[in-house]
Scaffold this motif. Sequence first.
Motif, short mmCIF file in Angstrom:
data_model
loop_
_atom_site.label_atom_id
_atom_site.label_comp_id
_atom_site.label_asym_id
_atom_site.label_seq_id
_atom_site.Cartn_x
_atom_site.Cartn_y
_atom_site.Cartn_z
N ILE A 11 1.90 60.25 55.37
CA ILE A 11 2.37 61.51 55.69
C ILE A 11 3.41 61.84 56.87
O ILE A 11 4.04 62.73 56.85
N ALA A 12 2.97 60.96 57.97
CA ALA A 12 3.85 61.10 59.13
C ALA A 12 5.34 60.81 58.61
O ALA A 12 6.28 61.35 59.20
N MET A 13 5.60 59.54 57.93
CA MET A 13 6.92 59.25 57.37
C MET A 13 7.50 60.29 56.54
O MET A 13 8.60 60.85 56.81
N ILE A 14 6.68 61.13 55.92
CA ILE A 14 7.32 62.36 55.04
C ILE A 14 7.51 63.68 56.08
O ILE A 14 8.56 64.05 55.81
N ILE A 15 6.66 63.75 56.97
CA ILE A 15 6.93 64.90 58.04
C ILE A 15 8.26 64.68 58.75
O ILE A 15 8.84 65.45 58.90
N VAL A 16 8.41 63.35 59.17
CA VAL A 16 9.78 63.33 59.94
C VAL A 16 10.82 63.06 59.00
O VAL A 16 11.85 63.47 59.42
N GLY A 17 10.68 62.43 57.76
CA GLY A 17 11.88 62.45 57.14
C GLY A 17 12.39 63.53 56.44
O GLY A 17 13.63 63.55 56.11
N LEU A 18 11.45 64.23 56.03
CA LEU A 18 11.96 65.70 55.39
C LEU A 18 12.99 66.52 56.24
O LEU A 18 14.03 66.86 55.97
N PRO A 19 12.43 66.93 57.27
CA PRO A 19 13.40 67.53 58.21
C PRO A 19 14.87 66.77 58.37
O PRO A 19 15.79 67.29 58.61
N LEU A 20 14.48 65.51 58.69
CA LEU A 20 15.80 64.70 59.22
C LEU A 20 16.84 64.54 58.16
O LEU A 20 18.03 64.94 58.28
#
Length: 116
Positions: free
Chosen positions: A94-103
């Motif tokens: 979930i952390a990867m998705i939360i960081v990757g999405l806005p990036l």
Amino acid sequence: MIQNSLIRRIYLYSFAFLGLVLMVFGAVRLLDLGLKVYVFKQADQYAIYPAYPEKLAPEATISAQEKEDVRIREEEARAQNTTSQRQSTASNSIAMIIVGLPLFFYHWRKVNNVSD
């Protein structure tokens, strides 16, 4: 001027790609976790061999009740370990998705504005 535009474009595409990769890896790990929990329930079960005191000291004997207590403690420890591993995998994914999405979306939007 052209060199700055090229460097900016490389930067934007690189970080958009990095965000996309983070989202993909996070989604794949979440999907893997979901499959292990709901479909392939034995996928993350590992054999743990009991360590009885009689193996350490052959002259010591332990009762059947003590063996059963050890077995129960090992099963509880295994269940707790599985739960903690699943929670760790879920939080990392979930952390990867939360960081990757806005990036990804921020840089991809900038790429589309530069292209126009």
